[in-house]
Design an enzyme around this catalytic site. Structure first.
Site, mmCIF file in Angstrom:
data_model
loop_
_atom_site.group_PDB
_atom_site.id
_atom_site.type_symbol
_atom_site.label_atom_id
_atom_site.label_comp_id
_atom_site.label_asym_id
_atom_site.label_seq_id
_atom_site.Cartn_x
_atom_site.Cartn_y
_atom_site.Cartn_z
ATOM 1 N N GLY A 138 0.821 -1.195 0.000
ATOM 2 C CA GLY A 138 0.000 0.000 0.000
ATOM 3 C C GLY A 138 0.856 1.247 0.000
ATOM 4 N N CYS A 139 0.331 2.319 0.555
ATOM 5 C CA CYS A 139 1.055 3.586 0.626
ATOM 6 C C CYS A 139 2.414 3.399 1.274
ATOM 7 C CB CYS A 139 0.227 4.580 1.431
ATOM 8 S SG CYS A 139 1.116 6.066 1.894
#
Length: 231
Positions: free
Chosen positions: A56-57
């Site tokens: 993810g981020c």
């Protein structure tokens, strides 16, 4: 544009709308879980090792690994796409093949690759979500491991098989093991983002809980101060 891309753009302009803050606050953060110790985690030569994690981020992935003892560097970047598309604006389109990722350099005498995987699966990412983490969606936010050695690949395959049998999650694990095709450091403003922006609504909702879970689950493995990217 993802919620996070909108925040980056608005922050750069010095504006964050109230509605945007509400959207971020309403976003569901990943929930930490306790995972078993890897059954396969052989010792490796006592020299610095490098591993790449996409979950993810990269703000949160970096923020966690910067606080793990034995980690000497955790750099946010773009992995497994072409060099000429390795920039935030292009990768955010979701069509480059890149994943937002973090290159972790670590001392195997202090922390093993298996332990780094345990941290990954327990507090960094939800391995059952396909091409999504937290409020962000797209292939650039996929859950993926990019081993840099055959030994790492062996440990990763064995641990995913072990976790699938453990029943920790009700849904199947979709984390990919990808050949390491290239890593490109992200722009300077993305480095140390969690440390530099602890009051960001996105960080508070989605990433600080991961750091707190690391401290709760692995207190002996947690550094008192994060190791930062310099320059």
């Amino acid at each position: 544009m993802t919620i996070r891309s909108s925040i980056v753009a608005a922050t750069a302009a010095g504006i964050i709308a109230v509605g945007m803050l509400s959207t971020v606050s309403a976003a569901s953060a990943e929930v930490a879980v306790r995972t078993p110790v890897p059954a396969v985690d052989p010792a490796v030569p006592a020299k610095m090792q490098t591993a790449v994690f996409a979950g993810g981020c990269f703000w949160g992935v970096q923020g966690v690994y910067q606080r793990v003892k034995g980690v000497t560097s955790a750099v946010s970047g773009y992995a497994n796409g072409a060099a000429n598309t390795a920039n935030y604006d292009t990768v955010s389109g979701g069509e480059t093949g890149h994943a937002e990722a973090v290159r972790v350099t670590y001392d195997p005498r202090v922390v093993s690759y298996g332990k780094l995987l345990q941290v990954y699966f327990s507090v960094v990412a939800d391995p059952t979500r396909l091409n999504a983490q937290g409020p962000d969606h797209g292939t650039q936010y996929r859950s993926a491991l990019m081993p840099t050695t055959p030994a790492q690949a062996q440990v990763a395959r064995a641990y995913i098989a072990q976790l699938n049998k453990s029943g920790v999650w009700k849904r199947p694990i979709v984390t990919r093991i990808e050949p390491m095709k290239g890593f490109y450091p992200a722009e300077a403003y993305h480095q140390n983002y969690l440390v530099n922006n602890p009051y960001s609504p996105y960080i508070r909702v989605n990433d600080l809980p991961k750091v707190k879970a690391l401290q709760s689950f692995y207190p002996a493995l947690t550094r008192p101060q994060p190791v930062l990217v310099r320059g």
